[in-house]
Design an enzyme around this catalytic site. Structure first.
Site, short mmCIF file in Angstrom:
data_model
loop_
_atom_site.label_atom_id
_atom_site.label_comp_id
_atom_site.label_asym_id
_atom_site.label_seq_id
_atom_site.Cartn_x
_atom_site.Cartn_y
_atom_site.Cartn_z
N GLU A 254 55.89 5.98 -18.54
CA GLU A 254 56.55 7.05 -18.01
C GLU A 254 55.86 8.15 -17.53
O GLU A 254 54.83 8.59 -18.29
CB GLU A 254 57.75 7.84 -18.75
CG GLU A 254 58.12 8.91 -18.53
CD GLU A 254 58.96 8.93 -16.98
OE1 GLU A 254 58.67 9.99 -16.34
OE2 GLU A 254 59.83 8.17 -16.81
N SER B 60 62.86 13.81 -11.14
CA SER B 60 62.63 14.52 -12.31
C SER B 60 61.43 13.58 -12.79
O SER B 60 61.53 12.47 -12.73
CB SER B 60 63.71 14.43 -13.37
OG SER B 60 64.90 15.27 -12.95
N MET C 16 65.97 11.29 -14.69
CA MET C 16 67.29 12.06 -14.22
C MET C 16 68.54 11.91 -15.35
O MET C 16 69.18 12.90 -15.07
CB MET C 16 67.82 11.60 -12.61
CG MET C 16 68.64 12.61 -12.29
SD MET C 16 67.72 14.26 -11.61
CE MET C 16 66.92 13.19 -10.15
N THR D 52 75.27 14.46 -14.75
CA THR D 52 76.70 14.67 -15.08
C THR D 52 77.26 13.66 -15.97
O THR D 52 78.65 13.46 -16.23
CB THR D 52 77.76 15.22 -13.83
OG1 THR D 52 77.60 13.88 -12.96
CG2 THR D 52 76.89 16.18 -13.01
N ALA E 212 78.68 10.72 -14.84
CA ALA E 212 79.96 10.20 -14.22
C ALA E 212 79.44 8.55 -13.86
O ALA E 212 78.38 8.34 -13.29
CB ALA E 212 80.12 11.00 -13.06
N VAL F 130 51.33 5.08 -13.47
CA VAL F 130 51.09 3.78 -12.95
C VAL F 130 50.56 3.97 -11.37
O VAL F 130 51.30 4.35 -10.57
CB VAL F 130 52.23 2.63 -13.10
CG1 VAL F 130 51.62 1.51 -12.27
CG2 VAL F 130 52.47 2.49 -14.51
N HIS G 246 71.82 11.14 -5.11
CA HIS G 246 72.12 9.72 -5.38
C HIS G 246 71.32 8.82 -4.31
O HIS G 246 72.10 8.08 -3.60
CB HIS G 246 73.45 9.57 -5.10
CG HIS G 246 74.19 10.58 -6.27
ND1 HIS G 246 75.57 10.55 -6.07
CD2 HIS G 246 73.98 10.92 -7.26
CE1 HIS G 246 76.19 11.39 -7.18
NE2 HIS G 246 75.07 11.27 -7.84
N ASN H 129 68.59 2.75 -8.42
CA ASN H 129 69.47 2.89 -7.19
C ASN H 129 69.10 2.32 -5.96
O ASN H 129 69.80 2.15 -5.01
CB ASN H 129 69.93 4.36 -7.10
CG ASN H 129 70.56 5.02 -8.47
OD1 ASN H 129 71.32 3.84 -9.38
ND2 ASN H 129 70.70 6.03 -8.58
N THR I 184 74.67 5.47 -10.77
CA THR I 184 73.99 5.06 -11.86
C THR I 184 74.52 3.78 -12.32
O THR I 184 73.71 2.99 -12.90
CB THR I 184 74.01 6.22 -12.88
OG1 THR I 184 73.56 7.22 -12.40
CG2 THR I 184 73.27 5.78 -14.14
#
Length: 508
Positions: free
Chosen positions: A39, A116, A122, A127, A129, A235, A442, A476, A488
């Site tokens: 990461e 992010s 993220m 949220t 959902a 990376v 998204h 995604n 997601t």
């Protein structure tokens, strides 16, 4: 001594929900396999990958958000986090914007495209959902034998999806009933107004806990002695030898150490912007790479609930500062009504539409409609061979335009959101607001899956990149359809499919 392992069975790039899903499924199905996850951002929560909303202390929460805001992240009074407004390029807390290349002259572009960088990606800021896709949102290649629904169910397991987290909210049922009266006629049961499936659960003390990648990892991954998470590790290249993935080149962002980690399989699950960037930097450039980029145009509106009756619940904030009044309601996408509707109390929403009414707390709710994009190959990311971004990777340029069909869908969406808002209460403003493109966060399609290596897809239905054995892409960006719903859950479902394929090959 190097910080990094010399060789592993599987190297995963990116710790968001898709990367975490690979680590989880492999830990469950291939417990003897060695796994390294890289990461680029820091660990900002405990456990690693947890949602920042679960941090009770506001200052601690803000600190975690600012540390997630990219290569130049810092704590300062001039931080860029906040609502996106017309003519302003501001990012929400926990995210950062593209520094350049977000819009080409004569095109709409994605002015507020954001990312992010932190363990959990993220999913530390989202949220929560998790609606299932419907009608043309679904992926036909996986839909013929029930595979897609089984993968979605597995994604719900990994994300900890529930539908009852806000059942105690005093105004939740009222909002749903009013929306249903306005919208449910002609809809089948599965597409009627309903509770939003959320990656949220309630603790025994009554407080809500929002899922991040920590929930996807689960104890089975955290307790796996063969799994290692390397944060602050960039990376820079996927190693390819004789047409097969052979590992990754990685740089420690704290010390500058550079290393190569050999791997039998490589999974790139950075995000829909940075996954194609890494493939490009590695010289892996299938024709469809970066193409079919799609965002969801987002329309927002706010109303004050009318005729409120006294309630037993007070909706007072819990330890994470979230008041619970109207919950989160879902108006599912259909081909006839090509929008995904999300209705929620203000402090659950990432978009601040208004100040709440101090005389009637919780009486103001926000509505959002997300629009499915008219897909076109010309909506794409291009990467420079000379210019670099803040991480030193090939700088992207966004090419993105709205078609006549897109404009018509947005125009209809503005009418529909006012109609739905009026069903709930009194509008604060008769004019709905269309968020700047990129605001939905998204992004999809840039490493899309397909049935064959025909120039219109980057990978197989299992996520393996055409022409490079053992290299998988996830997230995604793999979604090939035009969705309006939050992506997601679908991205995690597709990651499950790929992880199972690797596990089967590890067993051979």
């Amino acid at each position: 001594m190097s910080r990094y392992t010399e060789a592993v069975d599987v190297a995963i790039v990116g710790s968001g929900p898709a990367g975490a899903a690979y680590a989880r499924i492999l830990s469950e199905r291939s417990p003897g396999a060695t796994i390294a996850l890289f990461e680029v951002g820091p660990t900002v929560t405990s456990p690693p990958g947890a949602h920042v909303k679960n941090i009770a202390d506001p200052a601690g929460r803000a600190h975690a958000q600012t540390r997630s805001e990219g290569p130049h992240a810092k704590d300062s009074e001039d931080r860029v986090g906040g609502i996106v407004k017309t003519s302003q390029r501001r990012a929400r807390p926990g995210t950062f914007l593209l520094e350049s290349g977000y819009q080409v002259e004569g095109e709409e572009g994605l002015p507020v495209a954001a990312m992010s960088s932190n363990v959990g990606g993220m999913a530390a800021h989202w949220t929560g959902a998790c609606p299932r896709p419907n009608d043309s949102e679904r992926i036909a290649l996986l839909d013929s034998d029930g595979t897609f629904d089984e993968l979605l169910a597995e994604g719900e397991r990994l994300l900890g999806v529930t539908t009852d987290a806000f059942d105690s909210s005093p105004y939740a049922e009222l909002v749903r009933d009013r929306l249903a009266a306005a919208e449910d006629a002609g809809r089948i049961a599965s597409t009627r107004v309903q509770r939003m499936p959320l990656a949220v659960h309630r603790r025994e003390d009554g407080n809500l806990v929002w899922s991040g990648s920590d929930v996807v990892f689960g104890d089975v991954t955290r307790d796996n002695p063969q799994f290692t998470l390397f944060d602050e590790s960039l990376v820079t290249r996927v190693l390819v030898e004789d047409g097969r993935a052979a590992g990754v080149a990685v740089t420690d962002r704290r010390t500058g150490e550079r290393a190569e980690v050999r791997a039998r399989f490589v999974v790139v699950a950075a995000d829909a912007l940075r996954t194609p960037q890494l493939l490009w930097a590695s010289g892996i450039r299938p024709e469809a790479l970066g193409r079919y980029l799609n965002d969801q145009a987002q329309i927002v509106f706010a109303v004050r609930i009318r005729d409120l009756e006294p309630t037993a619940g007070d909706g007072s904030p819990g330890s994470t500062g979230l008041s619970e009044y109207s919950g989160v309601t879902w108006v599912p996408f259909t081909d006839d009504m090509p929008f995904h509707g999300q209705v929620m109390q203000l402090d659950a929403s990432p978009v601040k539409l208004a100040d709440d009414d101090p005389a009637a707390p919780g009486s103001i709710v926000g509505l959002g409609l997300f629009c499915a994009k008219d897909l076109q190959a010309s909506d794409r990311l291009e990467f420079s061979d000379t210019e670099t971004d803040g991480y030193g990777m090939p700088a992207p340029t966004v090419h993105y335009t709205l078609t006549e069909r897109d404009e018509a869908v947005i125009a209809r969406g503005k009418e529909e959101i006012v109609r739905l808002g009026r069903a709930i209460g009194e509008p604060l403003d008769d004019r709905p607001f269309v968020m700047p493109l990129g605001a939905s966060l998204h992004y999809q399609g840039t490493t899309r899956l397909g049935a064959a290596d025909d120039g219109m897809s980057v990978c197989s239905t299992e996520g393996e990149v055409w022409g490079v054995d053992g290299l998988f892409v996830a997230g995604n960006g793999v979604i090939p359809t035009a969705t309006a719903c939050n992506p997601t859950l679908t991205g995690v479902a597709l990651a499950v499919n790929g992880a199972r394929a690797i596990a089967a090959r590890l067993a051979d």
